[in-house]
Design a protein around this motif. Sequence first.
Motif, PDB file in Angstrom:
ATOM      1  N   ALA A 131      -4.384  12.011  22.926  1.00  0.00           N
ATOM      2  CA  ALA A 131      -5.412  12.042  21.884  1.00  0.00           C
ATOM      3  C   ALA A 131      -4.795  11.513  20.603  1.00  0.00           C
ATOM      4  CB  ALA A 131      -5.952  13.457  21.681  1.00  0.00           C
ATOM      5  N   SER A 132      -5.641  11.078  19.695  1.00  0.00           N
ATOM      6  CA  SER A 132      -5.160  10.572  18.412  1.00  0.00           C
ATOM      7  C   SER A 132      -6.165  10.905  17.327  1.00  0.00           C
ATOM      8  CB  SER A 132      -4.920   9.057  18.470  1.00  0.00           C
ATOM      9  OG  SER A 132      -6.139   8.370  18.708  1.00  0.00           O
ATOM     10  N   ASN A 133      -5.683  10.897  16.105  1.00  0.00           N
ATOM     11  CA  ASN A 133      -6.536  11.166  14.953  1.00  0.00           C
ATOM     12  C   ASN A 133      -5.831  10.626  13.716  1.00  0.00           C
ATOM     13  OD1 ASN A 133      -8.637  12.052  13.386  1.00  0.00           O
ATOM     14  ND2 ASN A 133      -8.465  14.207  13.957  1.00  0.00           N
ATOM     15  N   LYS A 134      -6.582  10.436  12.655  1.00  0.00           N
ATOM     16  CA  LYS A 134      -5.978   9.975  11.410  1.00  0.00           C
ATOM     17  C   LYS A 134      -6.746  10.532  10.224  1.00  0.00           C
ATOM     18  CE  LYS A 134      -8.487   5.605  10.780  1.00  0.00           C
ATOM     19  NZ  LYS A 134      -8.345   4.138  10.589  1.00  0.00           N
ATOM     20  N   ILE A 135      -6.063  10.622   9.099  1.00  0.00           N
ATOM     21  CA  ILE A 135      -6.675  11.069   7.857  1.00  0.00           C
ATOM     22  C   ILE A 135      -6.207  10.152   6.738  1.00  0.00           C
ATOM     23  CG2 ILE A 135      -6.957  13.495   8.496  1.00  0.00           C
ATOM     24  CD1 ILE A 135      -4.378  14.097   7.016  1.00  0.00           C
ATOM     25  N   ILE A 136      -7.011  10.076   5.697  1.00  0.00           N
ATOM     26  CA  ILE A 136      -6.661   9.295   4.511  1.00  0.00           C
ATOM     27  C   ILE A 136      -6.517  10.268   3.352  1.00  0.00           C
ATOM     28  CG2 ILE A 136      -7.379   7.483   2.921  1.00  0.00           C
ATOM     29  CD1 ILE A 136      -8.922   6.199   5.184  1.00  0.00           C
ATOM     30  N   LEU A 137      -5.339  10.291   2.749  1.00  0.00           N
ATOM     31  CA  LEU A 137      -5.050  11.184   1.633  1.00  0.00           C
ATOM     32  C   LEU A 137      -5.222  10.410   0.327  1.00  0.00           C
ATOM     33  CD1 LEU A 137      -1.826  12.856   3.087  1.00  0.00           C
ATOM     34  CD2 LEU A 137      -4.191  13.649   3.278  1.00  0.00           C
ATOM     35  N   ARG A 138      -6.082  10.931  -0.542  1.00  0.00           N
ATOM     36  CA  ARG A 138      -6.379  10.250  -1.810  1.00  0.00           C
ATOM     37  C   ARG A 138      -5.980  11.158  -2.973  1.00  0.00           C
ATOM     38  NH1 ARG A 138     -10.775   9.009   1.590  1.00  0.00           N
ATOM     39  NH2 ARG A 138     -11.069   6.756   1.910  1.00  0.00           N
TER      40      ARG A 138
ATOM     41  N   THR B 100      -2.952   7.172   1.004  1.00  0.00           N
ATOM     42  CA  THR B 100      -2.026   7.097   2.130  1.00  0.00           C
ATOM     43  C   THR B 100      -2.772   7.413   3.419  1.00  0.00           C
ATOM     44  OG1 THR B 100      -0.083   7.690   0.814  1.00  0.00           O
ATOM     45  CG2 THR B 100       0.042   8.099   3.172  1.00  0.00           C
ATOM     46  N   THR B 101      -2.548   6.584   4.446  1.00  0.00           N
ATOM     47  CA  THR B 101      -3.154   6.806   5.759  1.00  0.00           C
ATOM     48  C   THR B 101      -2.111   7.407   6.692  1.00  0.00           C
ATOM     49  OG1 THR B 101      -4.664   4.935   5.479  1.00  0.00           O
ATOM     50  CG2 THR B 101      -4.314   5.738   7.720  1.00  0.00           C
ATOM     51  N   VAL B 102      -2.441   8.539   7.273  1.00  0.00           N
ATOM     52  CA  VAL B 102      -1.552   9.216   8.221  1.00  0.00           C
ATOM     53  C   VAL B 102      -2.254   9.253   9.575  1.00  0.00           C
ATOM     54  CG1 VAL B 102      -0.358  11.353   8.813  1.00  0.00           C
ATOM     55  CG2 VAL B 102      -0.472  10.602   6.427  1.00  0.00           C
ATOM     56  N   LYS B 103      -1.580   8.735  10.593  1.00  0.00           N
ATOM     57  CA  LYS B 103      -2.131   8.717  11.951  1.00  0.00           C
ATOM     58  C   LYS B 103      -1.204   9.490  12.877  1.00  0.00           C
ATOM     59  CE  LYS B 103      -3.580   5.692  15.736  1.00  0.00           C
ATOM     60  NZ  LYS B 103      -3.714   4.299  16.231  1.00  0.00           N
ATOM     61  N   LEU B 104      -1.811  10.207  13.807  1.00  0.00           N
ATOM     62  CA  LEU B 104      -1.044  10.978  14.781  1.00  0.00           C
ATOM     63  C   LEU B 104      -1.536  10.657  16.184  1.00  0.00           C
ATOM     64  CD1 LEU B 104       0.926  13.236  15.648  1.00  0.00           C
ATOM     65  CD2 LEU B 104      -0.960  14.846  15.323  1.00  0.00           C
ATOM     66  N   SER B 105      -0.582  10.389  17.088  1.00  0.00           N
ATOM     67  CA  SER B 105      -0.874  10.239  18.511  1.00  0.00           C
ATOM     68  C   SER B 105      -0.156  11.361  19.248  1.00  0.00           C
ATOM     69  CB  SER B 105      -0.401   8.877  19.028  1.00  0.00           C
ATOM     70  OG  SER B 105      -1.072   7.821  18.365  1.00  0.00           O
TER      71      SER B 105
ATOM     72  N   MET C 281       3.512  12.279  -1.922  1.00  0.00           N
ATOM     73  CA  MET C 281       2.602  11.233  -2.368  1.00  0.00           C
ATOM     74  C   MET C 281       3.299  10.347  -3.398  1.00  0.00           C
ATOM     75  SD  MET C 281       0.059  11.876  -0.509  1.00  0.00           S
ATOM     76  CE  MET C 281      -1.045  10.647  -1.186  1.00  0.00           C
ATOM     77  N   LYS C 282       3.155   9.049  -3.200  1.00  0.00           N
ATOM     78  CA  LYS C 282       3.804   8.085  -4.082  1.00  0.00           C
ATOM     79  C   LYS C 282       2.761   7.468  -5.008  1.00  0.00           C
ATOM     80  CE  LYS C 282       7.222   6.994  -0.523  1.00  0.00           C
ATOM     81  NZ  LYS C 282       7.788   5.934   0.352  1.00  0.00           N
ATOM     82  N   GLY C 283       2.808   7.868  -6.258  1.00  0.00           N
ATOM     83  CA  GLY C 283       1.867   7.316  -7.220  1.00  0.00           C
ATOM     84  C   GLY C 283       0.447   7.748  -6.932  1.00  0.00           C
ATOM     85  N   ARG C 284      -0.487   6.881  -7.316  1.00  0.00           N
ATOM     86  CA  ARG C 284      -1.906   7.193  -7.174  1.00  0.00           C
ATOM     87  C   ARG C 284      -2.574   6.433  -6.031  1.00  0.00           C
ATOM     88  NH1 ARG C 284      -0.410   8.002 -12.298  1.00  0.00           N
ATOM     89  NH2 ARG C 284      -1.377   9.719 -13.465  1.00  0.00           N
ATOM     90  N   SER C 285      -1.775   5.783  -5.182  1.00  0.00           N
ATOM     91  CA  SER C 285      -2.332   5.031  -4.064  1.00  0.00           C
ATOM     92  C   SER C 285      -2.639   5.964  -2.897  1.00  0.00           C
ATOM     93  CB  SER C 285      -1.356   3.940  -3.607  1.00  0.00           C
ATOM     94  OG  SER C 285      -1.076   3.042  -4.668  1.00  0.00           O
TER      95      SER C 285
ATOM     96  N   PRO D  80      -6.324  20.295  -4.702  1.00  0.00           N
ATOM     97  CA  PRO D  80      -6.382  18.829  -4.671  1.00  0.00           C
ATOM     98  C   PRO D  80      -4.995  18.206  -4.584  1.00  0.00           C
ATOM     99  CG  PRO D  80      -6.763  19.636  -6.894  1.00  0.00           C
ATOM    100  CD  PRO D  80      -6.679  20.844  -6.026  1.00  0.00           C
ATOM    101  N   ILE D  81      -4.963  16.979  -4.110  1.00  0.00           N
ATOM    102  CA  ILE D  81      -3.713  16.220  -4.015  1.00  0.00           C
ATOM    103  C   ILE D  81      -3.507  15.472  -5.324  1.00  0.00           C
ATOM    104  CG2 ILE D  81      -2.487  14.425  -2.754  1.00  0.00           C
ATOM    105  CD1 ILE D  81      -4.279  15.035  -0.371  1.00  0.00           C
ATOM    106  N   SER D  82      -2.336  15.604  -5.899  1.00  0.00           N
ATOM    107  CA  SER D  82      -2.027  14.900  -7.139  1.00  0.00           C
ATOM    108  C   SER D  82      -0.839  13.970  -6.914  1.00  0.00           C
ATOM    109  CB  SER D  82      -1.712  15.898  -8.258  1.00  0.00           C
ATOM    110  OG  SER D  82      -0.574  16.667  -7.927  1.00  0.00           O
ATOM    111  N   PRO D  83      -0.662  12.964  -7.761  1.00  0.00           N
ATOM    112  CA  PRO D  83       0.477  12.053  -7.612  1.00  0.00           C
ATOM    113  C   PRO D  83       1.801  12.812  -7.651  1.00  0.00           C
ATOM    114  CG  PRO D  83      -1.123  11.161  -9.159  1.00  0.00           C
ATOM    115  CD  PRO D  83      -1.562  12.555  -8.863  1.00  0.00           C
ATOM    116  N   GLY D  84       2.680  12.504  -6.709  1.00  0.00           N
ATOM    117  CA  GLY D  84       3.984  13.146  -6.651  1.00  0.00           C
ATOM    118  C   GLY D  84       4.013  14.458  -5.907  1.00  0.00           C
ATOM    119  N   SER D  85       2.853  14.976  -5.517  1.00  0.00           N
ATOM    120  CA  SER D  85       2.826  16.264  -4.827  1.00  0.00           C
ATOM    121  C   SER D  85       3.215  16.105  -3.362  1.00  0.00           C
ATOM    122  CB  SER D  85       1.436  16.888  -4.932  1.00  0.00           C
ATOM    123  OG  SER D  85       0.471  16.076  -4.291  1.00  0.00           O
ATOM    124  N   THR D  86       3.588  17.215  -2.748  1.00  0.00           N
ATOM    125  CA  THR D  86       3.931  17.242  -1.327  1.00  0.00           C
ATOM    126  C   THR D  86       2.739  17.754  -0.536  1.00  0.00           C
ATOM    127  OG1 THR D  86       6.272  17.616  -1.789  1.00  0.00           O
ATOM    128  CG2 THR D  86       5.489  18.194   0.407  1.00  0.00           C
ATOM    129  N   VAL D  87       2.428  17.057   0.551  1.00  0.00           N
ATOM    130  CA  VAL D  87       1.299  17.433   1.400  1.00  0.00           C
ATOM    131  C   VAL D  87       1.840  17.795   2.777  1.00  0.00           C
ATOM    132  CG1 VAL D  87      -0.896  16.699   2.401  1.00  0.00           C
ATOM    133  CG2 VAL D  87      -0.228  15.892   0.125  1.00  0.00           C
TER     134      VAL D  87
END
Length: 372
Positions: free
Chosen positions: A257-264, A242-247, A236-240, A182-189
């Motif tokens: 092509a493009s795609n996006k993910i939301i990291l929670r 983050t939306t990552v989009k790639l083109s 990851m910054k705090g508990r908010s 899982p993704i936790s606050p402050g972790s690197t993704v």
Amino acid sequence: MDRKSQKQTSRFPTRSPFLLLASFLLLITLTFSPLTFSPPSPSTKATSYPPCCRAGKLTPTSSPSLAHAYTEISEGPEVIAKITPESPGANTDVEIVLQSFSIDLDDAVIAWYEDGVKKIEGPARKTYTFRTGQAGKSMRVAVTITWGTIIAEKVFVVNPADVDLVWEASTYTPAIYKGKAPISPGSTVLITAIPSFVSEAGGKLPASDLVYTWERDFSTLHSQSGKGKRTLAIEMKGRSETTVKLSVREASGALSASNKIILRPTNPVLRFYEEHPLLGTKYERALGPNFVLRSEENTLRTEPYGMYSSGEPLMYKWLVDGRDAIEHQESRNLITVRKEKESKGRSTLSLTVSNPSKFLTVLGQLIVSFGE
């Protein structure tokens, strides 16, 4: 009158009343004459053939867009087409919606074609939905709009391409854990792009030859974008969330092509397990919130799921009924609990695991019953 006065008078001869009247009538005629408009000339094109069969006569209104995976060709009065999604992928449902300020689309007959085959025709068919094929298989979608004697045509050449995004968080999970860390606050993704781009010749384009543009929360990451940059590492910054989009695009822009993910991010979770002297850790069943001590002693293991270590050891602090407990000699995430002879009761076992550099702490508690 002297000669000088005669010369000055001869420069301004007296105008004839008839000439003034004629000028006045001409001015009135020009001012109040009605305006006339010429109707549009009828089109001389044959309408019995779909526009995709005559695409060679159409004039492209724009070159292939670097942000879209299709080419749009138009002829006739201006008709605006909105395509969703803008970069259709393989095996994707695509919707085209037409708009126009030059043609009354509600009163027009609209026909849609796919690869030269008429699919639908009727009044006010302003919306059309189709499905793309596999990556690298282009298709032509054409539309003919007939409004009286006015004809407008559009052809869309769709070149589907795909890009998948796979993320991996640098947080802790036991080796036996089959799920995703899982993704936790402050972790690197770490995010990795897996593109699927096929050329017209049928060959798959190398991922290293494609151009990648990364965005985080709608801001372009210029230093992490470019040719061959298919991975992205973010903190990851705090508990908010983050939306990552790639083109992704091919160098010429013909394919994209493009795609996006939301990291929670989520808070880490402590789990307690019983440690068996022969079988090892009983990961098949987590303990809690109550544990019955049936033997003289038991060793318990804790696992901080989702805890981020950032390369430094985590700090473990065990408490028994609020008092410091001695940590296990071999591992800080193990503790051995014992009961005194003939004693009965309950004790509260508490644990705090922290990462000082990230100000991240997770708490766990277990009620241990003995002598029952």
